[in-house]
Enzyme design. Structure first.
Site, short mmCIF file in Angstrom:
data_model
loop_
_atom_site.label_atom_id
_atom_site.label_comp_id
_atom_site.label_asym_id
_atom_site.label_seq_id
_atom_site.Cartn_x
_atom_site.Cartn_y
_atom_site.Cartn_z
CB SER A 77 10.48 51.55 36.64
OG SER A 77 9.00 52.02 36.48
CE1 TYR A 126 11.08 49.13 31.47
CE2 TYR A 126 9.54 49.82 32.93
CZ TYR A 126 10.78 50.06 32.70
OH TYR A 126 11.44 51.15 32.87
#
Ligand SMILES: NC(=O)c1ccc[n+]([C@@H]2O[C@H](COP(=O)([O-])OP(=O)(O)OC[C@H]3O[C@@H](n4cnc5c(N)ncnc54)[C@H](OP(=O)(O)O)[C@@H]3O)[C@@H](O)[C@H]2O)c1
Length: 203
Positions: free
Chosen positions: A148, A161
């Site tokens: 990401s 995350y």
């Protein structure tokens, strides 16, 4: 193979996709099938996987479903055994499954941590190991790990995350180096955040 994927001909390749019951994983499973691959799709929800299987089969390719919880390494070993009963090779592994909790770092519980890390990092590693070992037998394979933009940049509420995705980038480089002599390429795909209707994971 459907016209728009002519450039990316995957006829008769076998692809394993985790987190294929919805979202990006579902779309990748169908896209790979449209390019000519047969797919093995995994996640926890069987009924969702069966719906994706139907969509894959409309492309003329096959889909096998395997229900597993990536938080349990024993179930990943089960995936390897299942694959071996269906095929003697895997060409592509897409480690797509992830779990995200958006919370200030102060409020992240041990359960939040375990769900995110065990699914998105530990589970990803053991999938690489299990499916990579099948690839090693044939001296060929492509592993794609979903990273990401948050592996490089951060926003509040995404500490764990972001840490997982940064870890995935580094792990990917380490595996790429270790496994290149076995003909296995390992890459990370960095996807920019887009909001989806049912997304539990973003960024
Ligand atoms: N959406 C974005 O904009 C975006 C941006 C950058 C990166 N990404 C990355 O792309 C990947 C997919 O994102 P998404 O938005 O498509 O996610 P999503 O729609 O929430 O889907 C997540 C998938 O992971 C599976 N999954 C979750 N926990 C699991 C577990 N313990 N065991 C097995 N499967 C599990 C889910 O299936 P079950 O519930 O059936 O198990 C589902 O198929 C993630 O790695 C995410 O970090 C997404």
């Amino acid at each position: 193979m459907q016209g728009r994927y002519k450039k990316f001909d995957l006829t008769d390749k076998i692809a394993v996709i985790t987190g294929a019951s919805e979202g990006i994983g579902r779309d990748m499973a169908i896209g790979l099938a449209e390019a000519g691959a047969d797919v093995i799709i995994c996640s926890r929800r069987e009924e969702k996987l069966l719906a994706v299987k139907k969509s894959v089969e409309k492309t003329g390719r096959t889909a096998e479903t395997y229900v597993l919880d990536l938080q349990k390494v024993s179930e990943i070993a089960g995936l390897k055994s299942f694959i071996k009963t269906k095929t003697d090779k895997v060409d592509i592994l897409i480690n797509n499954a992830g779990h995200a909790v958006t919370k200030p770092a102060w409020d992240v519980s041990e359960n939040d941590w375990d769900a995110m890390v065990d699914t998105g990092f530990k589970g990803l590693f053991f999938c690489c190991q299990a499916v990579g070992s099948i690839m090693r037998e044939h001296g060929y394979g492509k592993v794609i790990n979903l990273s990401s933009t948050f592996s490089k940049s951060i926003v509040p509420g995404r500490s764990v995350y972001a840490g997982i995705k940064a870890g995935i980038d580094h792990l990917t480089e380490a595996l790429a180096m270790e496994w290149a002599p076995h003909g296995i390429r390992v890459n990370a795909l960095i996807k920019k955040w887009t909001a989806g209707p049912n997304r539990t994971v973003a960024g």
